[in-house]
Scaffold this active site. Structure first.
Site, mmCIF file in Angstrom:
data_model
loop_
_atom_site.group_PDB
_atom_site.id
_atom_site.type_symbol
_atom_site.label_atom_id
_atom_site.label_comp_id
_atom_site.label_asym_id
_atom_site.label_seq_id
_atom_site.Cartn_x
_atom_site.Cartn_y
_atom_site.Cartn_z
ATOM 1 N N ALA A 1 73.124 23.972 -48.959
ATOM 2 C CA ALA A 1 72.214 24.331 -50.058
ATOM 3 C C ALA A 1 71.666 23.107 -50.783
ATOM 4 O O ALA A 1 70.541 23.124 -51.271
ATOM 5 C CB ALA A 1 72.921 25.252 -51.045
ATOM 6 N N CYS A 2 72.436 22.038 -50.819
ATOM 7 C CA CYS A 2 72.023 20.822 -51.528
ATOM 8 C C CYS A 2 71.007 19.996 -50.745
ATOM 9 O O CYS A 2 70.520 18.984 -51.235
ATOM 10 C CB CYS A 2 73.249 19.974 -51.843
ATOM 11 S SG CYS A 2 74.127 19.427 -50.362
#
Length: 177
Positions: free
Chosen positions: A157-158
């Site tokens: 997600a990052c």
């Protein structure tokens, strides 16, 4: 005995991958697997209780001190009335707290009260997953009989790539057979 004849307690950890728990719930529904759901307080920072209960079509438990539930010692009932317990996603927070014996919410209290192995599906940043503190906690939990499924390698997600991606719901259900 087939997984279809069992009941699963799904504990949803409060991380960005919490939305994927909806896929696990739908997979259980498609396969006619009975389940109950506990969501941590942090889960509701990522998905709403209304959405979760609508998808589940049943009550989602989240409060340790729910008077109606605890009149019947609900945390013991949830821990014992299910054949399997899955933490999906298992965050660094819930893994670490459980490894140290914390029971400051309903999810952790049920996990501590459980009389069966717990299946963890980790989901977190690759550096969090690689952190020696987390790895020591994982090793300890494995040593005392709990199971870890994943994490997978992939896009996180990052925006980084590495180990920390939540396994697909079908993979965790296959491990329970």
């Amino acid at each position: 005995m087939s997984i279809k004849n069992k009941k699963i307690l799904i504990i949803i950890g409060g991380g960005i991958a919490a939305y994927k728990s909806l896929d696990l719930i739908r997979e259980c529904q498609r396969k006619s697997i009975d389940y109950e759901v506990i969501a941590t307080k942090n889960t509701f920072e990522f998905i709403s209780k209304l959405l979760l209960e609508t998808i589940c079509n049943k009550q989602v438990y989240s409060e340790l001190f729910d008077l109606d539930m605890e009149k019947k010692i609900g945390h013991i009932k949830l821990a014992r009335d299910n054949s399997h317990i899955i933490v999906y996603p298992a965050t660094a927070n819930i893994i670490s707290k459980f490894a140290k014996g914390f029971c400051d919410d309903l999810a952790l209290t049920c996990m501590i009260a459980a009389n069966k192995p717990i299946y963890f599906a980790p989901a977190m940043n690759k550096e969090m997953w690689a952190n020696p503190i987390i790895q020591n906690n994982v090793d300890y939990l494995k040593k005392i009989g709990h199971q870890f499924i994943g994490p997978d390698d992939g896009s996180l997600a990052c925006g980084e790539y590495g180990s920390g991606r939540l396994v697909d719901p079908s993979e965790i259900l296959n491990q329970l057979k």
